[in-house]
Motif scaffolding. Structure first.
Motif, PDB file in Angstrom:
ATOM      1  N   GLN A  47      -0.605 -12.629  -2.330  1.00 50.83           N
ATOM      2  CA  GLN A  47      -0.859 -12.196  -1.158  1.00 50.83           C
ATOM      3  C   GLN A  47      -0.193 -11.086  -0.650  1.00 50.83           C
ATOM      4  OE1 GLN A  47      -0.549 -15.031   2.194  1.00 50.83           O
ATOM      5  NE2 GLN A  47      -1.958 -13.938   3.450  1.00 50.83           N
ATOM      6  N   LEU A  48      -0.943 -10.088  -0.062  1.00 49.69           N
ATOM      7  CA  LEU A  48      -0.212  -8.963   0.291  1.00 49.69           C
ATOM      8  C   LEU A  48       0.121  -8.938   1.776  1.00 49.69           C
ATOM      9  CD1 LEU A  48       0.666  -5.926  -0.224  1.00 49.69           C
ATOM     10  CD2 LEU A  48      -1.718  -5.268   0.516  1.00 49.69           C
ATOM     11  N   VAL A  49       1.387  -9.103   2.123  1.00 48.75           N
ATOM     12  CA  VAL A  49       1.669  -9.682   3.512  1.00 48.75           C
ATOM     13  C   VAL A  49       2.428  -8.213   4.334  1.00 48.75           C
ATOM     14  CG1 VAL A  49       2.094 -12.133   2.765  1.00 48.75           C
ATOM     15  CG2 VAL A  49       3.989 -10.536   2.544  1.00 48.75           C
ATOM     16  N   ARG A  50       2.513  -7.093   3.572  1.00 49.89           N
ATOM     17  CA  ARG A  50       3.288  -6.247   4.086  1.00 49.89           C
ATOM     18  C   ARG A  50       2.556  -4.795   3.646  1.00 49.89           C
ATOM     19  NH1 ARG A  50       9.457  -5.051   4.292  1.00 49.89           N
ATOM     20  NH2 ARG A  50       8.655  -3.336   5.565  1.00 49.89           N
ATOM     21  N   SER A  51       2.328  -3.770   4.469  1.00 55.07           N
ATOM     22  CA  SER A  51       1.599  -2.741   4.203  1.00 55.07           C
ATOM     23  C   SER A  51       2.447  -1.770   3.512  1.00 55.07           C
ATOM     24  CB  SER A  51       1.479  -2.034   5.569  1.00 55.07           C
ATOM     25  OG  SER A  51       0.664  -0.701   5.265  1.00 55.07           O
ATOM     26  N   PRO A  52       1.942  -1.363   2.319  1.00 57.53           N
ATOM     27  CA  PRO A  52       2.356  -0.173   1.396  1.00 57.53           C
ATOM     28  C   PRO A  52       2.446   1.411   1.934  1.00 57.53           C
ATOM     29  CG  PRO A  52       0.216  -0.790   0.652  1.00 57.53           C
ATOM     30  CD  PRO A  52       0.308  -1.808   2.003  1.00 57.53           C
ATOM     31  N   ILE A  53       2.149   1.389   3.107  1.00 60.25           N
ATOM     32  CA  ILE A  53       2.135   2.762   3.614  1.00 60.25           C
ATOM     33  C   ILE A  53       3.746   3.096   3.941  1.00 60.25           C
ATOM     34  CG2 ILE A  53       1.749   4.123   5.794  1.00 60.25           C
ATOM     35  CD1 ILE A  53      -0.862   2.496   6.455  1.00 60.25           C
ATOM     36  N   GLY A  54       4.164   4.193   3.500  1.00 60.14           N
ATOM     37  CA  GLY A  54       5.595   4.442   3.589  1.00 60.14           C
ATOM     38  C   GLY A  54       6.398   4.167   2.507  1.00 60.14           C
ATOM     39  N   THR A  55       5.911   3.451   1.381  1.00 56.84           N
ATOM     40  CA  THR A  55       6.580   3.145   0.343  1.00 56.84           C
ATOM     41  C   THR A  55       6.226   4.216  -0.833  1.00 56.84           C
ATOM     42  OG1 THR A  55       4.706   1.772  -0.673  1.00 56.84           O
ATOM     43  CG2 THR A  55       6.295   0.679   0.824  1.00 56.84           C
TER      44      THR A  55
ATOM     45  N   GLU B  83       5.295   6.021  -4.136  1.00 53.95           N
ATOM     46  CA  GLU B  83       3.770   6.001  -4.828  1.00 53.95           C
ATOM     47  C   GLU B  83       3.764   5.036  -5.680  1.00 53.95           C
ATOM     48  OE1 GLU B  83       0.512   9.191  -6.330  1.00 53.95           O
ATOM     49  OE2 GLU B  83       2.573   9.869  -5.728  1.00 53.95           O
ATOM     50  N   SER B  84       4.601   4.810  -6.779  1.00 50.88           N
ATOM     51  CA  SER B  84       4.618   3.928  -7.748  1.00 50.88           C
ATOM     52  C   SER B  84       4.306   2.380  -7.157  1.00 50.88           C
ATOM     53  CB  SER B  84       5.545   4.097  -8.555  1.00 50.88           C
ATOM     54  OG  SER B  84       6.887   3.716  -7.953  1.00 50.88           O
ATOM     55  N   HIS B  85       5.029   2.145  -6.145  1.00 54.17           N
ATOM     56  CA  HIS B  85       4.862   1.079  -5.378  1.00 54.17           C
ATOM     57  C   HIS B  85       3.338   0.685  -5.217  1.00 54.17           C
ATOM     58  CE1 HIS B  85       9.155  -0.234  -5.079  1.00 54.17           C
ATOM     59  NE2 HIS B  85       9.056   0.723  -6.214  1.00 54.17           N
ATOM     60  N   ARG B  86       2.921   1.661  -4.351  1.00 58.36           N
ATOM     61  CA  ARG B  86       1.358   1.680  -3.992  1.00 58.36           C
ATOM     62  C   ARG B  86       0.541   1.563  -5.255  1.00 58.36           C
ATOM     63  NH1 ARG B  86       3.215   5.896  -0.574  1.00 58.36           N
ATOM     64  NH2 ARG B  86       2.167   7.364  -1.457  1.00 58.36           N
ATOM     65  N   ASP B  87       0.776   2.058  -6.135  1.00 58.19           N
ATOM     66  CA  ASP B  87      -0.084   2.026  -7.470  1.00 58.19           C
ATOM     67  C   ASP B  87      -0.081   0.579  -7.891  1.00 58.19           C
ATOM     68  OD1 ASP B  87      -0.714   4.676  -7.049  1.00 58.19           O
ATOM     69  OD2 ASP B  87       0.618   5.673  -8.579  1.00 58.19           O
ATOM     70  N   THR B  88       1.111  -0.009  -8.070  1.00 59.09           N
ATOM     71  CA  THR B  88       1.304  -1.337  -8.392  1.00 59.09           C
ATOM     72  C   THR B  88       0.699  -2.385  -7.569  1.00 59.09           C
ATOM     73  OG1 THR B  88       3.444  -0.826  -9.235  1.00 59.09           O
ATOM     74  CG2 THR B  88       2.967  -3.060  -9.114  1.00 59.09           C
ATOM     75  N   VAL B  89       0.661  -2.187  -6.239  1.00 57.95           N
ATOM     76  CA  VAL B  89      -0.104  -3.085  -5.423  1.00 57.95           C
ATOM     77  C   VAL B  89      -1.579  -3.045  -5.650  1.00 57.95           C
ATOM     78  CG1 VAL B  89      -0.940  -3.561  -3.015  1.00 57.95           C
ATOM     79  CG2 VAL B  89       1.692  -3.109  -3.522  1.00 57.95           C
ATOM     80  N   ARG B  90      -2.004  -1.714  -5.940  1.00 63.59           N
ATOM     81  CA  ARG B  90      -3.609  -1.577  -6.371  1.00 63.59           C
ATOM     82  C   ARG B  90      -3.951  -2.133  -7.690  1.00 63.59           C
ATOM     83  NH1 ARG B  90      -7.195  -1.832  -4.861  1.00 63.59           N
ATOM     84  NH2 ARG B  90      -8.529  -0.038  -5.444  1.00 63.59           N
ATOM     85  N   GLY B  91      -2.963  -2.062  -8.398  1.00 61.30           N
ATOM     86  CA  GLY B  91      -3.054  -2.721  -9.945  1.00 61.30           C
ATOM     87  C   GLY B  91      -3.097  -4.022  -9.792  1.00 61.30           C
ATOM     88  N   LEU B  92      -2.321  -4.661  -8.965  1.00 59.19           N
ATOM     89  CA  LEU B  92      -2.595  -6.129  -8.888  1.00 59.19           C
ATOM     90  C   LEU B  92      -3.928  -6.421  -8.245  1.00 59.19           C
ATOM     91  CD1 LEU B  92       0.861  -6.856  -7.669  1.00 59.19           C
ATOM     92  CD2 LEU B  92      -0.056  -7.861  -9.632  1.00 59.19           C
TER      93      LEU B  92
END
Length: 60
Positions: A10-18, A20-29
């Motif tokens: 479950q995504l519990v925190r916003s990836p805004i401000g992280t 770019e590779s971490h944002r891509d990883t969240v989308r990859g999940l």
């Protein structure tokens, strides 16, 4: 599919401000909106992705 182990993530925190590779990883999940949940197969690749963004997700 009964013999395969799965993880609920479950995504519990916003990836805004992280990073770019971490944002891509969240989308990859497969996680889009806050509190969205995905059930993924328990593989080393998925475990590594969860480990990378562990501060953004919760394993249920």
């Amino acid at each position: 599919m009964a013999d395969k182990k799965t993880l609920k993530i479950q995504l519990v925190r916003s990836p805004i401000g992280t990073k770019e590779s971490h944002r891509d990883t969240v989308r990859g999940l497969g996680l889009r909106k806050l509190n969205s949940v995905r059930e993924l197969e328990d593989t080393p690749a998925v475990r590594g992705m969860i480990n990378k963004v562990s501060y953004l997700v919760k394993v249920l």
